[in-house]
Write an enzyme that holds these catalytic residues in place. Structure first.
Site, PDB file in Angstrom:
ATOM      1  N   ARG A  67      67.197 -19.181 -17.053  1.00 37.12           N
ATOM      2  CA  ARG A  67      67.020 -20.666 -16.683  1.00 37.12           C
ATOM      3  C   ARG A  67      66.107 -20.818 -15.011  1.00 37.12           C
ATOM      4  O   ARG A  67      65.630 -21.431 -14.853  1.00 37.12           O
ATOM      5  CB  ARG A  67      67.840 -21.290 -16.375  1.00 37.12           C
ATOM      6  CG  ARG A  67      68.421 -21.700 -18.861  1.00 37.12           C
ATOM      7  CD  ARG A  67      69.341 -22.759 -18.658  1.00 37.12           C
ATOM      8  NE  ARG A  67      70.887 -22.709 -18.035  1.00 37.12           N
ATOM      9  CZ  ARG A  67      71.947 -21.652 -18.763  1.00 37.12           C
ATOM     10  NH1 ARG A  67      71.341 -21.860 -20.245  1.00 37.12           N
ATOM     11  NH2 ARG A  67      73.111 -21.755 -18.040  1.00 37.12           N
ATOM     12  N   GLU A 104      83.945 -13.312 -13.932  1.00 28.42           N
ATOM     13  CA  GLU A 104      85.053 -13.560 -14.211  1.00 28.42           C
ATOM     14  C   GLU A 104      86.497 -12.441 -14.923  1.00 28.42           C
ATOM     15  O   GLU A 104      86.949 -11.658 -14.453  1.00 28.42           O
ATOM     16  CB  GLU A 104      85.621 -14.890 -14.205  1.00 28.42           C
ATOM     17  CG  GLU A 104      86.524 -16.015 -14.528  1.00 28.42           C
ATOM     18  CD  GLU A 104      86.900 -16.560 -15.124  1.00 28.42           C
ATOM     19  OE1 GLU A 104      85.878 -17.495 -15.766  1.00 28.42           O
ATOM     20  OE2 GLU A 104      87.914 -17.443 -15.837  1.00 28.42           O
TER      21      GLU A 104
HETATM   22  P1  AMP Z   1      77.304 -18.501 -10.750  1.00 25.63           P
HETATM   23  O1  AMP Z   1      77.220 -17.456 -11.021  1.00 25.63           O
HETATM   24  O2  AMP Z   1      79.285 -18.226 -11.102  1.00 25.63           O
HETATM   25  O3  AMP Z   1      77.113 -19.907  -9.582  1.00 25.63           O
HETATM   26  O4  AMP Z   1      76.805 -18.964 -12.092  1.00 25.63           O
HETATM   27  C1  AMP Z   1      75.195 -19.553 -12.479  1.00 25.63           C
HETATM   28  C2  AMP Z   1      75.220 -19.362 -12.989  1.00 25.63           C
HETATM   29  O5  AMP Z   1      76.436 -19.842 -14.490  1.00 25.63           O
HETATM   30  C3  AMP Z   1      73.272 -20.505 -13.575  1.00 25.63           C
HETATM   31  O6  AMP Z   1      72.555 -19.255 -13.661  1.00 25.63           O
HETATM   32  C4  AMP Z   1      73.866 -21.372 -14.417  1.00 25.63           C
HETATM   33  O7  AMP Z   1      73.261 -21.252 -15.492  1.00 25.63           O
HETATM   34  C5  AMP Z   1      75.211 -20.205 -15.356  1.00 25.63           C
HETATM   35  N1  AMP Z   1      76.207 -21.700 -15.090  1.00 25.63           N
HETATM   36  C6  AMP Z   1      78.146 -21.847 -14.444  1.00 25.63           C
HETATM   37  N2  AMP Z   1      78.380 -22.395 -14.974  1.00 25.63           N
HETATM   38  C7  AMP Z   1      77.771 -23.451 -15.963  1.00 25.63           C
HETATM   39  C8  AMP Z   1      77.956 -24.889 -16.460  1.00 25.63           C
HETATM   40  N3  AMP Z   1      79.459 -25.485 -16.430  1.00 25.63           N
HETATM   41  N4  AMP Z   1      77.090 -24.991 -17.430  1.00 25.63           N
HETATM   42  C9  AMP Z   1      75.586 -25.135 -16.957  1.00 25.63           C
HETATM   43  N5  AMP Z   1      75.663 -23.848 -16.872  1.00 25.63           N
HETATM   44  C10 AMP Z   1      76.395 -23.007 -16.149  1.00 25.63           C
END
Ligand code: AMP
Length: 184
Positions: A67, A104
């Site tokens: 995205r 995770e």
């Molecule tokens: P992080 O690495 O934990 O910051 O996760 C970010 C990535 O995971 C982004 O590319 C988001 O598109 C996706 N993502 C994580 N949690 C969500 C959520 N609750 N809703 C939508 N996309 C999420």
């Protein structure tokens, strides 16, 4: 497009669809496809991030698969800059450099074409959402490995309870987010 009024935070927030329990129970999925389908919201979010990219002195935009490609390419056009895709493993047709990072459960990897980031480039990272910040920190490490410098990290949505933006700031990265949502 020039001079078109921008939506405010509340109006932009209202264009994000929340899908409970996707992709697994307990997760509130913040779905940006409803924002993308709304011309005023798409224009506003891209225009705001392009302004942040310009103000950061970025010389190139990099977006994280998948995205981050949608927003990143649009922001690059609006800011008059080029776009570099930061990809999942095995997608680029050239010798890549990569960074592995913790999820995770298990690990993941991001890769980039090192030639796409000129030495000394100031890179604005763009993604739709920051949660834990793991993806963005890995992308920032990758930019450094490629010889660039992170000028800023830009996101539409911040899941602020998960602390990702704070983790980036603790790593001395300038972070801008357009909208904050509670919860996971
Ligand atoms: P992080 O690495 O934990 O910051 O996760 C970010 C990535 O995971 C982004 O590319 C988001 O598109 C996706 N993502 C994580 N949690 C969500 C959520 N609750 N809703 C939508 N996309 C999420």
């Amino acid at each position: 497009m020039k001079g078109r009024a921008l939506l405010d935070t509340e109006q932009l927030c209202a264009t994000i669809r929340t899908v409970p329990d996707f992709p697994k129970p307990g997760i509130q999925f913040r779905d940006i496809t409803t924002l993308l389908a709304d011309p005023a919201a798409l224009h506003s979010s891209v225009a705001l991030m392009a302004e942040q990219a310009r103000a950061s002195g970025a010389t190139v935009i990099a977006g994280m698969e998948a995205r981050g490609f949608i927003f990143g390419a649009a922001v690059a056009i609006q800011a008059g800059l080029g776009f570099v895709p930061i990809r999942k493993p095995g997608k680029l047709p050239v010798q890549t450099i990569g960074v592995d990072y913790q999820l995770e459960y298990g690990t993941d990897r991001l890769e980039v074409d090192p030639e796409a980031i000129a030495p000394g480039s100031r890179v604005a990272l763009v993604d739709d959402l920051i949660a834990t910040g793991g993806t963005a920190l890995a992308a920032a490490e990758l930019v450094g490995k490629a010889g660039g410098e992170v000028a800023a990290a830009l996101f539409v949505v911040d899941l602020s309870d998960l602390g990702g933006a704070d983790r980036l700031r603790a790593a001395d990265i300038l972070v801008h987010t357009l909208l904050a949502f509670e919860g996971e």
